[in-house]
Design a protein around this motif. Sequence first.
Motif, PDB file in Angstrom:
ATOM      1  N   PHE A 143       0.692  -1.158   0.243  1.00 37.10           N
ATOM      2  CA  PHE A 143       0.348  -0.190   0.147  1.00 37.10           C
ATOM      3  C   PHE A 143       0.710   1.315   0.394  1.00 37.10           C
ATOM      4  O   PHE A 143       2.223   1.396   0.147  1.00 37.10           O
ATOM      5  CB  PHE A 143      -1.156  -0.040   1.285  1.00 37.10           C
ATOM      6  CG  PHE A 143      -0.099   0.148   2.702  1.00 37.10           C
ATOM      7  CD1 PHE A 143      -0.153   0.859   3.365  1.00 37.10           C
ATOM      8  CD2 PHE A 143      -0.032  -0.995   3.272  1.00 37.10           C
ATOM      9  CE1 PHE A 143       0.937   0.965   4.554  1.00 37.10           C
ATOM     10  CE2 PHE A 143       0.504  -1.580   4.029  1.00 37.10           C
ATOM     11  CZ  PHE A 143       1.409  -0.281   5.284  1.00 37.10           C
ATOM     12  N   ASP A 144      -0.005   2.166  -0.754  1.00 36.38           N
ATOM     13  CA  ASP A 144       0.916   3.860  -0.414  1.00 36.38           C
ATOM     14  C   ASP A 144       0.612   4.803   0.847  1.00 36.38           C
ATOM     15  O   ASP A 144      -0.685   5.185   0.136  1.00 36.38           O
ATOM     16  CB  ASP A 144       1.201   4.840  -1.696  1.00 36.38           C
ATOM     17  CG  ASP A 144       1.915   4.933  -1.991  1.00 36.38           C
ATOM     18  OD1 ASP A 144       2.472   5.821  -0.371  1.00 36.38           O
ATOM     19  OD2 ASP A 144       2.119   6.300  -2.565  1.00 36.38           O
ATOM     20  N   PRO A 145       0.812   4.484   1.465  1.00 35.47           N
ATOM     21  CA  PRO A 145       0.602   4.853   2.738  1.00 35.47           C
ATOM     22  C   PRO A 145       0.750   7.604   2.337  1.00 35.47           C
ATOM     23  O   PRO A 145       0.008   7.945   2.640  1.00 35.47           O
ATOM     24  CB  PRO A 145       1.389   5.200   3.908  1.00 35.47           C
ATOM     25  CG  PRO A 145       2.519   5.037   3.674  1.00 35.47           C
ATOM     26  CD  PRO A 145       2.153   4.107   2.414  1.00 35.47           C
ATOM     27  N   THR A 146       1.173   7.501   1.507  1.00 36.49           N
ATOM     28  CA  THR A 146       1.596   8.885   1.017  1.00 36.49           C
ATOM     29  C   THR A 146       0.860   9.369  -0.086  1.00 36.49           C
ATOM     30  O   THR A 146       0.365  10.478   0.489  1.00 36.49           O
ATOM     31  CB  THR A 146       2.565   8.927   0.726  1.00 36.49           C
ATOM     32  OG1 THR A 146       2.626   7.941  -0.341  1.00 36.49           O
ATOM     33  CG2 THR A 146       3.691   8.314   1.919  1.00 36.49           C
ATOM     34  N   GLU A 147      -0.399   8.814  -0.089  1.00 35.95           N
ATOM     35  CA  GLU A 147      -0.904   8.305  -1.272  1.00 35.95           C
ATOM     36  C   GLU A 147      -2.009   9.801  -1.334  1.00 35.95           C
ATOM     37  O   GLU A 147      -2.475   9.783   0.334  1.00 35.95           O
ATOM     38  CB  GLU A 147      -1.837   7.390  -1.930  1.00 35.95           C
ATOM     39  CG  GLU A 147      -3.238   7.587  -2.884  1.00 35.95           C
ATOM     40  CD  GLU A 147      -2.111   7.577  -3.894  1.00 35.95           C
ATOM     41  OE1 GLU A 147      -3.111   7.999  -5.471  1.00 35.95           O
ATOM     42  OE2 GLU A 147      -1.093   7.423  -4.129  1.00 35.95           O
ATOM     43  N   PRO A 148      -2.282  10.788  -1.909  1.00 32.71           N
ATOM     44  CA  PRO A 148      -2.847  12.378  -1.309  1.00 32.71           C
ATOM     45  C   PRO A 148      -4.386  11.888  -1.416  1.00 32.71           C
ATOM     46  O   PRO A 148      -5.342  11.449  -2.016  1.00 32.71           O
ATOM     47  CB  PRO A 148      -2.680  12.772  -2.281  1.00 32.71           C
ATOM     48  CG  PRO A 148      -2.583  12.771  -3.360  1.00 32.71           C
ATOM     49  CD  PRO A 148      -1.330  10.817  -2.661  1.00 32.71           C
ATOM     50  N   PHE A 149      -5.205  12.011  -0.432  1.00 35.68           N
ATOM     51  CA  PHE A 149      -6.879  11.381   0.158  1.00 35.68           C
ATOM     52  C   PHE A 149      -7.228  12.740  -0.253  1.00 35.68           C
ATOM     53  O   PHE A 149      -6.761  13.714   0.297  1.00 35.68           O
ATOM     54  CB  PHE A 149      -7.212  10.873   1.231  1.00 35.68           C
ATOM     55  CG  PHE A 149      -5.912   9.459   1.959  1.00 35.68           C
ATOM     56  CD1 PHE A 149      -6.563   8.734   1.521  1.00 35.68           C
ATOM     57  CD2 PHE A 149      -5.174   9.914   2.693  1.00 35.68           C
ATOM     58  CE1 PHE A 149      -6.288   7.865   1.663  1.00 35.68           C
ATOM     59  CE2 PHE A 149      -4.498   8.961   3.275  1.00 35.68           C
ATOM     60  CZ  PHE A 149      -4.760   7.582   2.961  1.00 35.68           C
ATOM     61  N   ASN A 150      -8.795  12.540  -1.436  1.00 39.73           N
ATOM     62  CA  ASN A 150      -9.943  13.449  -1.144  1.00 39.73           C
ATOM     63  C   ASN A 150     -10.745  13.876  -0.465  1.00 39.73           C
ATOM     64  O   ASN A 150     -11.659  12.864  -0.864  1.00 39.73           O
ATOM     65  CB  ASN A 150      -9.458  13.304  -2.695  1.00 39.73           C
ATOM     66  CG  ASN A 150     -11.047  14.460  -3.448  1.00 39.73           C
ATOM     67  OD1 ASN A 150     -10.770  15.726  -2.842  1.00 39.73           O
ATOM     68  ND2 ASN A 150     -11.733  14.379  -4.183  1.00 39.73           N
ATOM     69  N   VAL A 151     -10.473  14.009   0.420  1.00 42.88           N
ATOM     70  CA  VAL A 151     -10.977  14.227   1.988  1.00 42.88           C
ATOM     71  C   VAL A 151     -13.330  14.985   1.029  1.00 42.88           C
ATOM     72  O   VAL A 151     -12.977  16.408   0.720  1.00 42.88           O
ATOM     73  CB  VAL A 151     -10.332  15.537   2.665  1.00 42.88           C
ATOM     74  CG1 VAL A 151     -11.876  15.424   3.745  1.00 42.88           C
ATOM     75  CG2 VAL A 151      -9.428  15.251   3.522  1.00 42.88           C
ATOM     76  N   ALA A 152     -13.842  14.504   1.054  1.00 40.41           N
ATOM     77  CA  ALA A 152     -14.838  14.978   0.389  1.00 40.41           C
ATOM     78  C   ALA A 152     -15.961  16.173   1.426  1.00 40.41           C
ATOM     79  O   ALA A 152     -15.686  16.169   3.050  1.00 40.41           O
ATOM     80  CB  ALA A 152     -15.645  13.914   0.689  1.00 40.41           C
ATOM     81  N   THR A 153     -16.580  16.535   1.114  1.00 39.83           N
ATOM     82  CA  THR A 153     -17.171  17.700   1.639  1.00 39.83           C
ATOM     83  C   THR A 153     -17.955  17.155   2.443  1.00 39.83           C
ATOM     84  O   THR A 153     -19.396  16.262   1.606  1.00 39.83           O
ATOM     85  CB  THR A 153     -17.542  18.718   1.225  1.00 39.83           C
ATOM     86  OG1 THR A 153     -17.819  20.005   1.790  1.00 39.83           O
ATOM     87  CG2 THR A 153     -18.389  18.798  -0.245  1.00 39.83           C
ATOM     88  N   THR A 154     -19.142  17.849   3.652  1.00 39.71           N
ATOM     89  CA  THR A 154     -20.133  17.049   4.215  1.00 39.71           C
ATOM     90  C   THR A 154     -21.245  18.251   3.913  1.00 39.71           C
ATOM     91  O   THR A 154     -22.291  18.291   4.084  1.00 39.71           O
ATOM     92  CB  THR A 154     -20.142  17.446   5.823  1.00 39.71           C
ATOM     93  OG1 THR A 154     -19.714  18.810   6.716  1.00 39.71           O
ATOM     94  CG2 THR A 154     -18.741  16.228   6.103  1.00 39.71           C
ATOM     95  N   THR A 155     -21.042  19.533   3.127  1.00 40.92           N
ATOM     96  CA  THR A 155     -22.094  20.081   2.501  1.00 40.92           C
ATOM     97  C   THR A 155     -22.468  19.936   1.237  1.00 40.92           C
ATOM     98  O   THR A 155     -21.359  19.927   0.115  1.00 40.92           O
ATOM     99  CB  THR A 155     -21.705  21.531   3.248  1.00 40.92           C
ATOM    100  OG1 THR A 155     -20.462  22.105   3.213  1.00 40.92           O
ATOM    101  CG2 THR A 155     -21.583  21.305   4.543  1.00 40.92           C
ATOM    102  N   ASN A 156     -23.944  21.026   1.205  1.00 39.55           N
ATOM    103  CA  ASN A 156     -23.590  20.766  -0.776  1.00 39.55           C
ATOM    104  C   ASN A 156     -23.236  22.063  -1.185  1.00 39.55           C
ATOM    105  O   ASN A 156     -22.644  23.328   0.228  1.00 39.55           O
ATOM    106  CB  ASN A 156     -25.698  20.319  -1.008  1.00 39.55           C
ATOM    107  CG  ASN A 156     -25.945  21.312   0.288  1.00 39.55           C
ATOM    108  OD1 ASN A 156     -26.298  22.449   0.468  1.00 39.55           O
ATOM    109  ND2 ASN A 156     -27.201  20.544   0.594  1.00 39.55           N
ATOM    110  N   GLU A 157     -23.769  22.549  -1.992  1.00 39.85           N
ATOM    111  CA  GLU A 157     -23.469  23.857  -2.706  1.00 39.85           C
ATOM    112  C   GLU A 157     -24.123  25.346  -2.644  1.00 39.85           C
ATOM    113  O   GLU A 157     -23.815  26.149  -2.315  1.00 39.85           O
ATOM    114  CB  GLU A 157     -24.167  23.952  -3.967  1.00 39.85           C
ATOM    115  CG  GLU A 157     -25.727  23.432  -4.600  1.00 39.85           C
ATOM    116  CD  GLU A 157     -26.045  21.660  -4.787  1.00 39.85           C
ATOM    117  OE1 GLU A 157     -26.626  21.855  -5.360  1.00 39.85           O
ATOM    118  OE2 GLU A 157     -24.840  21.585  -4.493  1.00 39.85           O
ATOM    119  N   ASN A 158     -25.136  24.482  -1.165  1.00 38.80           N
ATOM    120  CA  ASN A 158     -26.398  26.243   0.026  1.00 38.80           C
ATOM    121  C   ASN A 158     -26.063  26.364   0.486  1.00 38.80           C
ATOM    122  O   ASN A 158     -26.192  26.581   1.143  1.00 38.80           O
ATOM    123  CB  ASN A 158     -27.459  25.468  -0.503  1.00 38.80           C
ATOM    124  CG  ASN A 158     -28.331  25.507  -1.643  1.00 38.80           C
ATOM    125  OD1 ASN A 158     -27.759  26.023  -2.458  1.00 38.80           O
ATOM    126  ND2 ASN A 158     -28.926  24.275  -2.162  1.00 38.80           N
ATOM    127  N   GLY A 159     -24.565  24.732   1.630  1.00 43.81           N
ATOM    128  CA  GLY A 159     -24.196  24.818   2.191  1.00 43.81           C
ATOM    129  C   GLY A 159     -24.618  24.181   3.171  1.00 43.81           C
ATOM    130  O   GLY A 159     -24.370  24.569   5.153  1.00 43.81           O
TER     131      GLY A 159
END
Length: 373
Positions: A143-159
């Motif tokens: 595995f690659d522990p340095t692989e950047p993780f794309n942290v998903a947002t918890t809000t939609n476009e309306n906030g």
Amino acid sequence: MIIRVSRSTLGTCKRHKGIVDYQRRAIRRSSTQTANKILERLHDKSVLRVSGNEASTFLQGLITNDMKHLDEGAPSIYTLFLNTRGRVMCDAIVYKTQESDSYYVECDSRIAAPLERHLKMYRVRRKIDIGHVEDQVAVWSMFDPTEPFNVATTTNENGKRKLEGMIFPCGTISDKASKFIGSITIHQDPRLPDLGVRILAEAQIDEREITKHFEHAVRLSDRAENYRAFRYKLGVGEGTCDLPPGKALPLEINCDYLHGVSFYKGCYIGQELTARTYHTGVVRKRLMPLTFHPPHPIETVRSLAYDEKILDESGNVVGKFRGYAEKYGLGLMRINESLKAQRLSILDVNVQVSKPAWWPQEFQETVSAKDAK
């Protein structure tokens, strides 16, 4: 004129394309990557061998996933074995071997003997061989522990905060490439691409024999908890430490998000509760990654017990502690409540919770609309 193509032919084409894509990716990576990938032998894993003409049908009635994926070309599947009450007995990865009607079942070493007894109990009169091959086959992870993780947002476009927890049926699994090199078999992890590859090799084979088959640089793990910390960073539970036998529910441990349950196959042991939860539409609690912030002394973290309550700033229980490795942990969290909390703590130890980037987003608006009715 209508041309009919058999499913087996399509499967062969897909597998060929998958292998070609895999080789292309390997070539691209080899020219750019340094030794970021880590190879670690998973000493806490064992392998059972199930073989015979009825092996596939036999396993089909015991696991949450669909053995047809293996028959149609997938080299491995992630799955669960459940007890009669619908609770998780253990998680496993089932591999199709090069032999006809023969499968390897990878599981936690501490559950291997009970699982072997479980399989033999349900074998009845079927002509199936079931055996423990721990001394013959070793399990490795790269595995690659340095692989950047794309942290998903918890809000939609309306906030506005999105409602999480919609059940995500896996349907069919995309074919993954695998390589058979003598006594070494290399599989992409069937759960998540971020988890890297699983390697099955004869027990006497060492890391040098394995790494020479990779075109990119690989280094050996210097700590036994590297892989576990990596899993916790992703928010993936595995084995009896994270999933004690008879306690966990399949969908709360993200089995559906990890392509480990089929809602379209026939009956299997423990199916009733899982199917009922699926038809309700939403799971309110799921395993989620925790980060100790700021990092605490290891002695402080060791004092935290399994099932310890996780509280928000108002003292409300929003989760239960499952485990830790380095600065990362795992918790069974009430999704909305924990994500909305301003502060989370376990016995005055501050933690942060995050939504895994690999959780599906497809059904977010559907769930919100359903709850609004």
